[in-house]
Scaffold this active site. Structure first.
Site, PDB file in Angstrom:
ATOM      1  N   LYS A  62       0.788  -1.230   0.000  1.00 24.56           N
ATOM      2  CA  LYS A  62       0.000   0.000   0.000  1.00 24.56           C
ATOM      3  C   LYS A  62       0.825   1.287   0.000  1.00 24.56           C
ATOM      4  CE  LYS A  62      -4.504  -1.074   0.215  1.00 24.56           C
ATOM      5  NZ  LYS A  62      -5.534  -0.442  -0.625  1.00 24.56           N
ATOM      6  N   SER A  89       0.249  -9.788  -0.987  1.00 25.18           N
ATOM      7  CA  SER A  89       0.039  -8.344  -0.827  1.00 25.18           C
ATOM      8  C   SER A  89       0.332  -7.820   0.563  1.00 25.18           C
ATOM      9  CB  SER A  89      -1.403  -7.981  -1.210  1.00 25.18           C
ATOM     10  OG  SER A  89      -2.324  -8.679  -0.396  1.00 25.18           O
TER      11      SER A  89
END
Length: 504
Positions: A51, A305
């Site tokens: 992110k 992720s």
């Protein structure tokens, strides 16, 4: 459209804070699936998630005036940490709005970067609405977690690295999906140059907003989403991500929570790292995709992720991973309420590893038991087990896919049994190996009636069993001699207050 994103991705500023993460082969999983599985390690970023790429790239575009007024975002986890780190690096005032339900570990992680935190509401939607109002009132720039071209471009740098790191032909790239920022950036870059590479979106089955949108050919807002994969628990895919995904995504695969737990285990076995549920989505998707589309010797990339998982969730992950791998079957059956019935039942199961055995005396005729048995992951063995039970005359109910049974009932088998006389409660420990439980029951033999039994294999070197055994007054000395010569470590728990309150 894709050309414009390629340019943004090539110009994206991410490496002031982000690392170029490795693309590692998963040797064990690759061998098992007869394909080369490559794991893109975004869990190795400074904030343990991809992110920060999008957050930093978006914030690097701010004007001097915008930087002075500061930024605001809404997030319960990874995006919050990305914005906080970027703000710290660029010396920009940042307000992070987080739901009041956010775990303390995530709040403290954001606070460690020096950001101001506001806890508001009980959901992301509540926090997002508050953050938007603050942006309007104070002139702060709202940093969206996924519905922003610069955020999307920042995430797209992952695709740029994948192609550079693995120049050999890739069959497919598997990408976890929440709001869609990651997959839109990755797919825009890859499809612009290598349209033959498949882009496979992977979503939790209980939060499949992209799948619903693609099927309806418009964005759909889900009534509710599951929270196990909290990093991708988004009710509606973003406007810009959906626009890109309609053109670039080849297929959507959805996976269950149990399949995610199994994927977390796969990643741990190959890397000794622990992915968060959303981080393991792509690996779970690879396995599901290959089960539905058999192939060999292909190159398949899965993006891990993130690794922001609360430690206390690992118990649930470990508990459910074997079921997700189809390596454990759970079922209920009845056995005769008489000495030796446990031993007879275990002989029917053969040398299979028993992972769980729960029983509490209910009446004088039949005993209802809850059983877990280790499998090899093949449906044939599962059917063979149930055929053996049929042939031995046992009625059974398969609970492997019964969520209530897995989450609750398995832990509630028991209760008080006031009709039981002279019950002694003993806790045993014995070396854990195939057939250990059967050998334990054989040693106990048919001399004593078992009125309570709880066993769960946790993968340790020693098995732990809690047993209720009826011992009359005239047989106390004989029973004590039996315990002392049994050969297993044991503890008397008859006076334990937990037994008196819940089981006696």
């Amino acid at each position: 459209m894709l050309t414009g994103y390629v340019e943004k991705i090539l110009k994206a500023r991410v490496y002031d804070v982000a690392n170029e993460t490795p693309l590692d082969v998963m040797p064990r999983l690759s061998k098992r699936l007869n394909n080369t599985i490559l794991l893109k390690r975004e869990d190795l970023q400074p904030v343990f998630s991809f992110k920060l790429r999008g957050a930093y790239n978006r914030m690097s575009q701010l004007s001097a005036d915008e930087r002075e007024r500061g930024v605001v975002c809404a997030s319960a986890g990874n995006h919050a940490q990305g914005v906080a780190l970027a703000a710290s690096k660029m010396n920009i005032p940042a307000l992070i709005v987080m739901p009041k339900t956010t775990p303390p570990i995530k709040v403290e992680s954001v606070r460690a970067y020096g950001a101001e935190i506001k806890l508001h509401g009980n959901s992301y939607d509540d926090a997002s609405a508050y953050a938007s109002a603050v942006a309007e009132k104070d002139g702060r720039t709202f940093i969206h977690p996924y519905d922003d071209p610069e955020v999307i471009a920042g995430q797209g740098t992952i695709a740029m690295e994948i192609i550079r790191q693995h120049p050999e032909p890739i069959h497919a790239v598997f990408v976890p999906v929440g709001g869609g920022g990651l997959i839109s950036g990755v797919s825009a870059y890859i499809k612009a140059f290598w349209p033959e590479i498949k882009i496979i979106a992977v979503e939790p089955a209980d939060a499949a907003s992209l799948k619903a949108a693609l099927e309806a050919d418009e964005r759909v807002k889900l009534d509710q989403v599951g929270l196990f994969a909290d990093g991708t628990a988004v009710r509606q895919v973003g406007v810009e991500p959906f626009r890109i995904c309609r053109e670039t995504v080849d297929e959507v695969v959805t996976v269950s929570s149990d399949e995610l737990c199994a994927a977390i285990m796969d990643i741990f076995q190959d890397t000794r790292s622990i992915a968060e549920p959303s981080g393991a989505l792509a690996v779970a998707g690879v396995k599901k995709y290959l089960a539905q589309n058999p192939m060999e010797n292909q190159q398949l990339v899965a993006i891990n992720s993130g690794a922001n998982i609360n430690f206390d969730r690992l118990r649930h992950v470990a508990e459910r991973s074997e079921i997700g791998e189809r390596r454990e079957v759970l079922f209920a059956t009845k056995i005769d309420e008489q000495p030796g019935s446990f031993q007879k039942f275990c002989k029917t199961l053969g040398e299979r590893g028993i992972t769980e055995f729960n029983y509490r005396y209910a009446d004088e005729q039949k005993a209802q038991v809850f059983v877990g048995v280790r499998m090899n992951g093949q449906e044939e063995e599962r059917q063979q087990l149930f055929s053996q039970l049929d042939n031995a005359g046992y009625d059974w109910v398969d609970f492997t896919d019964n969520e209530t049974a897995k989450l609750h009932v398995r832990y509630m088998v028991g209760g008080h049994a006031p009709q039981i006389d002279n019950e002694r409660l003993i806790r045993f420990e014995f070396p854990e190996r195939p057939g250990a439980l059967l050998r334990f029951l054989t040693r106990i033999g048919q001399r004593w009636n078992i009125s309570l039994f709880h066993y769960r294999n946790h993968g340790a070197d020693y098995g732990r069993v809690l047993v209720g055994i009826q011992v009359g007054e005239d047989y106390k000395q004989e029973f004590q001699t039996f315990l002392d010569t049994l050969g297993y470590t044991y503890w008397e728990e008859t006076d334990n207050p937990a037994y008196a309150l819940f089981l006696k």
